[in-house]
Write a protein that holds these residues in place. Sequence first.
Motif, PDB file in Angstrom:
ATOM      1  N   SER A 238       0.841  -1.200   0.000  1.00 15.38           N
ATOM      2  CA  SER A 238       0.000   0.000   0.000  1.00 15.38           C
ATOM      3  C   SER A 238       0.875   1.249   0.000  1.00 15.38           C
ATOM      4  N   PRO A 239       0.267   2.419  -0.190  1.00 16.17           N
ATOM      5  CA  PRO A 239       1.036   3.664  -0.076  1.00 16.17           C
ATOM      6  C   PRO A 239       1.632   3.871   1.320  1.00 16.17           C
ATOM      7  N   LEU A 240       1.128   3.127   2.304  1.00 17.20           N
ATOM      8  CA  LEU A 240       1.631   3.247   3.671  1.00 17.20           C
ATOM      9  C   LEU A 240       2.510   2.072   4.092  1.00 17.20           C
ATOM     10  N   GLY A 241       2.865   1.232   3.139  1.00 16.11           N
ATOM     11  CA  GLY A 241       3.711   0.085   3.452  1.00 16.11           C
ATOM     12  C   GLY A 241       2.986  -1.234   3.267  1.00 16.11           C
ATOM     13  N   ASN A 242       3.642  -2.294   3.694  1.00 16.86           N
ATOM     14  CA  ASN A 242       3.094  -3.639   3.517  1.00 16.86           C
ATOM     15  C   ASN A 242       1.888  -3.878   4.417  1.00 16.86           C
TER      16      ASN A 242
ATOM     17  N   ASP B  18      -7.814  -1.257  -3.138  1.00 17.26           N
ATOM     18  CA  ASP B  18      -7.375  -0.459  -4.291  1.00 17.26           C
ATOM     19  C   ASP B  18      -8.299   0.752  -4.469  1.00 17.26           C
ATOM     20  N   SER B  19      -9.608   0.517  -4.398  1.00 15.37           N
ATOM     21  CA  SER B  19     -10.582   1.609  -4.535  1.00 15.37           C
ATOM     22  C   SER B  19     -10.380   2.646  -3.435  1.00 15.37           C
ATOM     23  N   TYR B  20     -10.187   2.173  -2.218  1.00 14.96           N
ATOM     24  CA  TYR B  20      -9.976   3.092  -1.097  1.00 14.96           C
ATOM     25  C   TYR B  20      -8.745   3.970  -1.337  1.00 14.96           C
ATOM     26  N   PHE B  21      -7.635   3.363  -1.713  1.00 15.56           N
ATOM     27  CA  PHE B  21      -6.418   4.139  -1.922  1.00 15.56           C
ATOM     28  C   PHE B  21      -6.495   5.019  -3.178  1.00 15.56           C
ATOM     29  N   ASN B  22      -7.482   4.784  -4.041  1.00 19.69           N
ATOM     30  CA  ASN B  22      -7.736   5.661  -5.190  1.00 19.69           C
ATOM     31  C   ASN B  22      -8.729   6.765  -4.846  1.00 19.69           C
ATOM     32  N   LYS B  23      -8.948   6.983  -3.530  1.00  9.33           N
ATOM     33  CA  LYS B  23      -9.838   8.031  -3.005  1.00  9.33           C
ATOM     34  C   LYS B  23     -11.297   7.819  -3.373  1.00  9.33           C
TER      35      LYS B  23
ATOM     36  N   ASN C 145     -14.915   5.683  -2.309  1.00 11.59           N
ATOM     37  CA  ASN C 145     -15.552   5.316  -1.056  1.00 11.59           C
ATOM     38  C   ASN C 145     -16.241   3.967  -1.241  1.00 11.59           C
ATOM     39  N   PRO C 146     -15.462   2.879  -1.278  1.00  9.62           N
ATOM     40  CA  PRO C 146     -16.063   1.571  -1.535  1.00  9.62           C
ATOM     41  C   PRO C 146     -16.983   1.137  -0.391  1.00  9.62           C
ATOM     42  N   SER C 147     -17.991   0.368  -0.730  1.00 11.54           N
ATOM     43  CA  SER C 147     -18.954  -0.101   0.262  1.00 11.54           C
ATOM     44  C   SER C 147     -18.373  -1.254   1.080  1.00 11.54           C
ATOM     45  N   ILE C 148     -18.506  -1.121   2.382  1.00  5.77           N
ATOM     46  CA  ILE C 148     -18.051  -2.179   3.287  1.00  5.77           C
ATOM     47  C   ILE C 148     -18.919  -3.427   3.132  1.00  5.77           C
ATOM     48  N   ASP C 149     -20.126  -3.245   2.590  1.00  4.54           N
ATOM     49  CA  ASP C 149     -21.048  -4.370   2.398  1.00  4.54           C
ATOM     50  C   ASP C 149     -20.546  -5.360   1.356  1.00  4.54           C
ATOM     51  N   ASP C 150     -19.568  -4.946   0.550  1.00  5.48           N
ATOM     52  CA  ASP C 150     -19.039  -5.811  -0.497  1.00  5.48           C
ATOM     53  C   ASP C 150     -18.046  -6.854   0.013  1.00  5.48           C
ATOM     54  N   ILE C 151     -17.638  -6.715   1.270  1.00  5.07           N
ATOM     55  CA  ILE C 151     -16.618  -7.609   1.826  1.00  5.07           C
ATOM     56  C   ILE C 151     -17.224  -8.436   2.958  1.00  5.07           C
ATOM     57  N   PRO C 152     -17.224  -9.771   2.843  1.00  6.08           N
ATOM     58  CA  PRO C 152     -17.673 -10.591   3.963  1.00  6.08           C
ATOM     59  C   PRO C 152     -16.628 -10.531   5.087  1.00  6.08           C
ATOM     60  N   LEU C 153     -16.999  -9.870   6.168  1.00  4.76           N
ATOM     61  CA  LEU C 153     -16.087  -9.685   7.285  1.00  4.76           C
ATOM     62  C   LEU C 153     -16.357 -10.725   8.369  1.00  4.76           C
ATOM     63  N   GLY C 154     -15.297 -11.213   8.980  1.00  2.00           N
ATOM     64  CA  GLY C 154     -15.418 -12.185  10.066  1.00  2.00           C
ATOM     65  C   GLY C 154     -14.396 -11.944  11.146  1.00  2.00           C
TER      66      GLY C 154
ATOM     67  N   VAL D  39      -9.258  -5.736  11.521  1.00  2.00           N
ATOM     68  CA  VAL D  39      -9.440  -5.465  10.090  1.00  2.00           C
ATOM     69  C   VAL D  39      -9.286  -3.960   9.852  1.00  2.00           C
ATOM     70  N   SER D  40      -8.051  -3.479   9.957  1.00  2.00           N
ATOM     71  CA  SER D  40      -7.769  -2.056   9.781  1.00  2.00           C
ATOM     72  C   SER D  40      -8.282  -1.544   8.436  1.00  2.00           C
ATOM     73  N   ILE D  41      -8.556  -0.281   8.401  1.00  2.00           N
ATOM     74  CA  ILE D  41      -9.026   0.473   7.242  1.00  2.00           C
ATOM     75  C   ILE D  41     -10.456   0.082   6.868  1.00  2.00           C
ATOM     76  N   ILE D  42     -10.719  -1.181   6.568  1.00  2.00           N
ATOM     77  CA  ILE D  42     -12.064  -1.592   6.155  1.00  2.00           C
ATOM     78  C   ILE D  42     -13.033  -1.428   7.325  1.00  2.00           C
ATOM     79  N   ILE D  43     -12.642  -1.865   8.521  1.00  2.00           N
ATOM     80  CA  ILE D  43     -13.357  -1.495   9.745  1.00  2.00           C
ATOM     81  C   ILE D  43     -12.586  -0.274  10.242  1.00  2.00           C
ATOM     82  N   PRO D  44     -13.131   0.922   9.989  1.00  2.00           N
ATOM     83  CA  PRO D  44     -12.335   2.164  10.057  1.00  2.00           C
ATOM     84  C   PRO D  44     -12.047   2.701  11.454  1.00  2.00           C
ATOM     85  N   CYS D  45     -11.202   2.013  12.190  1.00  2.00           N
ATOM     86  CA  CYS D  45     -10.824   2.462  13.530  1.00  2.00           C
ATOM     87  C   CYS D  45     -10.011   3.760  13.488  1.00  2.00           C
ATOM     88  N   HIS D  46      -9.450   4.088  12.335  1.00  2.00           N
ATOM     89  CA  HIS D  46      -8.693   5.336  12.207  1.00  2.00           C
ATOM     90  C   HIS D  46      -9.601   6.565  12.316  1.00  2.00           C
TER      91      HIS D  46
END
Length: 172
Positions: A9-13, A59-64, A66-75, A130-137
């Motif tokens: 990523s632009p912020l490292g591995n 990739d979408s997120y780092f391209n600025k 706003n991708p939907s979190i609903d598209d990713i099955p989170l566990g 799950v950093s970034i996708i679950i946006p604790c930042h």
Amino acid sequence: MIYTMNYLSPLGNIKFASDGDSLIGLWFEGQKYHGDTIFKEMELKEDLEIFKKSKKWIDSYFNKENPSIDDIPLGPIGGEFRKDVWKILCEIPYGETISYGEIAKKIAKKRNLKSMSAQAVGGAVGHNPVSIIIPCHRVVGSNGSLTGYASGVEKKIWLLEHEGLDLNKFKK
């Protein structure tokens, strides 16, 4: 078995982790509570469908975008309290923030309690797997301070600026 994929990523591995169906981890290299400290056996397997979806999202997120979190099955793996906090994190809109205290009030209301400790919420936020996708930042101190990010405050600042926030109103 826990499967992994590496991403530059632009912020490292970044390391993604999956149980084969859901995304259970996304960590910056070297961050606190990294998957390497949680899971003893992980197998590199980058061709999983969940990793393709996750890579497309990031990739979408780092391209600025706003991708939907609903598209990713989170566990994410954690106790009920942590999962309640992480669910609230998922509701924070792109480019906005919430305080630990505000999350504590939401948890207290949900659990029919008079109050909830912001420090307990901070512990759950800090253990978000799950950093970034679950946006604790997007969580800040009640006084507007940019504290507490397991990957380091400099990455938190970068992510918030990336989302278009004016950080002059925050205390660094």
